[in-house]
Design a protein around this motif. Structure first.
Motif, PDB file in Angstrom:
ATOM      1  N   ALA A  83      63.229  46.932  56.762  1.00 22.62           N
ATOM      2  CA  ALA A  83      62.256  47.967  57.108  1.00 22.62           C
ATOM      3  C   ALA A  83      62.436  49.179  56.205  1.00 22.62           C
ATOM      4  N   PHE A  84      61.315  49.837  55.852  1.00 18.22           N
ATOM      5  CA  PHE A  84      61.348  50.931  54.901  1.00 18.22           C
ATOM      6  C   PHE A  84      61.072  52.288  55.531  1.00 18.22           C
ATOM      7  N   ALA A  85      60.155  52.364  56.474  1.00 20.48           N
ATOM      8  CA  ALA A  85      59.649  53.662  56.914  1.00 20.48           C
ATOM      9  C   ALA A  85      60.351  54.143  58.175  1.00 20.48           C
ATOM     10  N   ASN A  86      60.316  55.458  58.356  1.00 12.42           N
ATOM     11  CA  ASN A  86      60.836  56.046  59.589  1.00 12.42           C
ATOM     12  C   ASN A  86      60.024  57.299  59.903  1.00 12.42           C
ATOM     13  N   ASP A  87      58.715  57.140  59.948  1.00 11.12           N
ATOM     14  CA  ASP A  87      57.805  58.261  60.137  1.00 11.12           C
ATOM     15  C   ASP A  87      56.771  57.857  61.188  1.00 11.12           C
ATOM     16  N   PRO A  88      56.809  58.458  62.390  1.00 14.27           N
ATOM     17  CA  PRO A  88      55.875  58.071  63.453  1.00 14.27           C
ATOM     18  C   PRO A  88      54.408  58.237  63.075  1.00 14.27           C
ATOM     19  N   SER A  89      54.086  59.241  62.235  1.00 16.69           N
ATOM     20  CA  SER A  89      52.682  59.448  61.863  1.00 16.69           C
ATOM     21  C   SER A  89      52.137  58.251  61.098  1.00 16.69           C
ATOM     22  N   ARG A  90      52.993  57.649  60.268  1.00 14.36           N
ATOM     23  CA  ARG A  90      52.572  56.460  59.526  1.00 14.36           C
ATOM     24  C   ARG A  90      52.339  55.288  60.481  1.00 14.36           C
ATOM     25  N   GLY A  91      53.257  55.122  61.428  1.00 14.28           N
ATOM     26  CA  GLY A  91      53.087  54.058  62.404  1.00 14.28           C
ATOM     27  C   GLY A  91      51.822  54.233  63.223  1.00 14.28           C
ATOM     28  N   PHE A  92      51.518  55.471  63.606  1.00 12.34           N
ATOM     29  CA  PHE A  92      50.312  55.730  64.389  1.00 12.34           C
ATOM     30  C   PHE A  92      49.061  55.386  63.587  1.00 12.34           C
ATOM     31  N   PHE A  93      49.062  55.712  62.289  1.00 13.64           N
ATOM     32  CA  PHE A  93      47.905  55.423  61.440  1.00 13.64           C
ATOM     33  C   PHE A  93      47.664  53.916  61.382  1.00 13.64           C
ATOM     34  N   ILE A  94      48.741  53.147  61.150  1.00 15.97           N
ATOM     35  CA  ILE A  94      48.579  51.685  61.065  1.00 15.97           C
ATOM     36  C   ILE A  94      48.172  51.123  62.419  1.00 15.97           C
ATOM     37  N   LEU A  95      48.717  51.690  63.499  1.00 11.52           N
ATOM     38  CA  LEU A  95      48.360  51.220  64.834  1.00 11.52           C
ATOM     39  C   LEU A  95      46.874  51.437  65.112  1.00 11.52           C
ATOM     40  N   VAL A  96      46.349  52.594  64.682  1.00 11.74           N
ATOM     41  CA  VAL A  96      44.918  52.867  64.831  1.00 11.74           C
ATOM     42  C   VAL A  96      44.110  51.871  64.003  1.00 11.74           C
ATOM     43  N   LEU A  97      44.552  51.624  62.757  1.00 11.40           N
ATOM     44  CA  LEU A  97      43.861  50.669  61.890  1.00 11.40           C
ATOM     45  C   LEU A  97      43.877  49.275  62.508  1.00 11.40           C
ATOM     46  N   LEU A  98      45.024  48.887  63.068  1.00 10.73           N
ATOM     47  CA  LEU A  98      45.128  47.585  63.735  1.00 10.73           C
ATOM     48  C   LEU A  98      44.194  47.518  64.939  1.00 10.73           C
ATOM     49  N   GLY A  99      44.174  48.597  65.745  1.00  8.97           N
ATOM     50  CA  GLY A  99      43.312  48.622  66.930  1.00  8.97           C
ATOM     51  C   GLY A  99      41.842  48.521  66.574  1.00  8.97           C
TER      52      GLY A  99
END
Length: 668
Positions: free
Chosen positions: A308-324
């Motif tokens: 795993a590379f990232a540790n930034d919640p804002s990035r995870g939220f962006f991908i989660l929105v894109l996935l949704g």
């Protein structure tokens, strides 16, 4: 001056690429809906333009690494002036920002290839396919520009040197693994786009499956190679000698592989028989959605893993929105359009149709099993309901029996008939294969490991049950040919792809069963002159050495290895490295590979009195794991080369091309 401007050029290229992706998304879809040919014509040039500008951006980031431009934060955090140039190339994607840029590059490349090789498809279908891919491209390029810009600067306080690439990633396996894995992940976006385009156009017939099948097979082949490379890298780089740890990030790549396997077979049935139409579309949606979920797990920071590379919640939220958005809109379109799909194709429960359906259901159950074991601990942690760990015992207890059951139906498939088949005929074709599989599997554990082992016997009988019916099927198909060789030559490449794919799975099962039960490991304390015997091999430490690499200092050991009383010997040289910039220690494993066994040496800690902790392992048949994966990938690639797909690319009427059949062609 030009070198200093390279990051700005790359950033500008990304902005232009995103604008082109937006045009590619909006104009062709609107044109297809309103029947405007001029608007639909935007699809291909915008796809080509988007690819061109993402390539420029990627080359700019690569140049920043090669020129040691430490004013770029991404370069300063992941490179060093002492880092060899070839690792600088892999450092481009060996971090979060660069890896997402690589994903965007792959997506733009697949979009361009879809535009390039679809010139004879209906114009509205092409417009919808490229429009859907443009929408996905907008999402990922926005993700790069908003949260993960690889061209962010550290001016005016740029460091004089960089922090260096993570030593775990300074390896040939990590030069090859991410691009292959991403080619598989992103390749499924093409079949996803075809599925959505078919729904939007109300064209859920055999035609769209014929167009989508080569893209699916190719993406699946890339993903298979990518997973195998990741397993191979973990085996020799991490120093543990394991090849699969049920790590959540490993599971993230396995999920779309499982549904992608089901999708390949479902596409074959839809094309050949006109059934499973809705099921095929759902599998296309879920396979790409699971690729996005894997990206979320790896890039969001919710997982702690060497992968795993990232540790930034804002990035995870962006991908989660894109996935949704992707899953939600796709299922909404499916809900609105799928009820109009109807087919009158029936089949008996003893038929190839039924066997493929059962295997697809089993693959989906396996997917859900892995998904739950991976995500459930994360959900509990997110809801503050406690922390639990789901490890190999859970996955093995569920995954292994499901694999055995699936393999039983795989053995039945090649010799069964479409629509219906007489049970007595099936037994007549398979009884000899069944008896031979049981007898051989009962004897082989004694030959391989010198003792009988139930689990090895079960793995062998499962693998043989997959392979022997394939042999019987080839015998039946060539029975009436002038010669066996002439009959084999008449079989299509798609059929040989199926044979290779099933053979590859059998080879992998043999490797898993044998190495999991007959591997030997010894953890010992050794100094020069000491010896240890493992599996008939004697390992003698002859000397301790020191060396300096381009960016590390190494302490090594020289081992002389003999087999039994043989006078012949060979040398193995494990090493313990300390990387200068990070001060991080790493074990460099010594391997003596072979088709039927690996010898494995790894240095542990310096015990302070001239002795070292050593891990000595004997790994029988471990290479069969990756050999099987390569055979499976070769099968997928071979199916793409089938001449009926080349005929489709040149057909004046692709609707009619769907009806053409090749002698001896197989469905999967």
């Amino acid at each position: 001056m030009l070198i200093q401007m390279i990051p700005e050029i790359g950033h500008f290229a990304l902005v232009v690429a995103m604008l082109m992706a937006a045009v590619q998304a909006v104009m062709p879809l609107a044109g297809a809906a309103l029947r405007r040919p001029l608007w639909m014509a935007f699809a291909r040039p915008m796809a080509a333009g988007q690819f061109l500008f993402v390539v420029i951006a990627y080359l700019c980031l690569t140049a920043s690494y090669l020129f040691d431009d430490f004013t770029v934060a991404n370069v300063a955090n992941n490179s060093n002036s002492m880092l060899p140039w070839y690792y600088k190339l892999s450092a481009v994607w060996g971090n979060h920002e660069g890896s997402v840029l690589l994903w965007s590059l792959m997506l733009a490349g697949w979009s361009y290839m879809a535009a390039r090789f679809s010139r004879d498809l209906p114009r509205d279908m092409v417009a919808r396919v490229l429009g859907v891919m443009g929408l996905v491209g907008v999402g990922f390029l926005a993700f790069v520009l908003v949260t993960s810009n690889p061209f962010d600067r550290l001016l005016p306080n740029a460091p004089s040197d960089g922090a260096d690439l993570n030593p775990l990633l300074q390896d040939i396996g990590l030069i090859l693994h991410p691009p292959m894995l991403y080619m598989g992940y992103v390749g499924f976006s093409v079949v996803f786009a075809f599925a959505i385009a078919a729904l939007l156009g109300g064209r859920l017939d055999a035609a769209w499956t014929r167009w989508a099948r080569p893209w699916t097979n190719l993406a699946w082949a890339f993903l298979t190679v990518g997973i195998a490379l990741g397993s191979w890298w973990a085996y020799y780089e991490l120093g543990w000698g394991g090849w699969w740890f049920w790590d959540p990030v490993e599971n993230a790549s396995l999920l779309p592989w499982l549904t992608g396997t089901a999708l390949m077979h479902s596409l074959a049935v839809t094309e050949k028989r006109g059934s499973f139409k809705s099921w095929t579309v759902l599998l296309a949606i879920f396979t790409f959605s699971l690729s996005l979920l894997g990206t979320f797990l790896v890039r969001s920071g919710v997982l702690t893993s060497v992968h795993a590379f990232a540790n930034d919640p804002s990035r995870g939220f962006f991908i989660l929105v894109l996935l949704g958005i992707t899953v939600g809109l796709s299922l909404l379109i499916f809900a609105l359009r799928a009820p109009r799909v109807s087919h009158q194709v029936g089949f008996n429960w003893l038929s190839r149709d039924a066997l493929l359906l059962i295997n697809n259901i089993l693959l989906v159950i396996m997917t859900v099993t892995v998904l739950m074991g991976t995500v459930y601990p994360l959900l509990l942690d997110a809801l503050d309901l406690g922390k639990i760990s789901v490890g190999p015992p859970y996955f093995n207890a569920l995954f292994v029996p499901l694999t055995v059951i699936m393999s039983i139906f795989m053995g039945l498939g090649p010799v069964s008939r479409w629509k219906r088949m007489d049970g007595r005929e099936l037994v007549k074709r398979l009884w000899l294969s069944g008896v031979a599989a049981v007898v051989i599997a009962a004897v082989m554990p004694f030959i391989i490991g010198g003792e009988w082992n139930l689990w090895v016997a079960l793995g062998l009988v499962t693998a043989l049950w997959i392979v022997l019916p394939l042999v019987r099927d080839l015998f039946d198909k060539t029975r009436n040919a002038p010669t066996r060789l002439a009959g084999l030559k008449k079989l299509s490449l798609a059929h040989w792809g199926m044979v290779l794919g099933h053979l590859g799975l059998a080879v992998t099962i043999v490797g898993v069963a044998v190495v999991s039960n007959f591997a030997i490991e010894r953890n010992v304390r050794m100094s020069p002159g000491d010896s240890v015997s493992v599996a008939g091999y004697t390992f003698t430490m002859r000397d301790l050495t020191s060396r300096r690499g381009p960016n590390y200092i190494g302490e090594g050991a020289e081992f002389e290895v003999r087999r039994g009383d043989s006078q012949r010997s060979f040398f193995m040289n494990p090493e313990k490295r300390t990387y200068i910039a990070r001060g991080m220690p790493m074990s460099q494993v010594a391997l003596r590979p072979g088709l039927f066994r690996d010898l494995y040496l790894a240095m542990g800690e310096d015990l302070g009195d001239g002795s070292w902790a050593m891990r000595v392992q004997y790994k029988p048949f471990v290479r069969w794991l990756w050999l099987g994966a390569l055979l499976m990938a070769a099968g997928g690639a071979l199916a793409v080369a089938d001449r009926r797909y080349r005929r489709l690319a040149t057909a004046k009427d692709p609707e009619k091309a769907v009806e053409v059949r090749t002698a001896g062609e197989a469905p999967a």
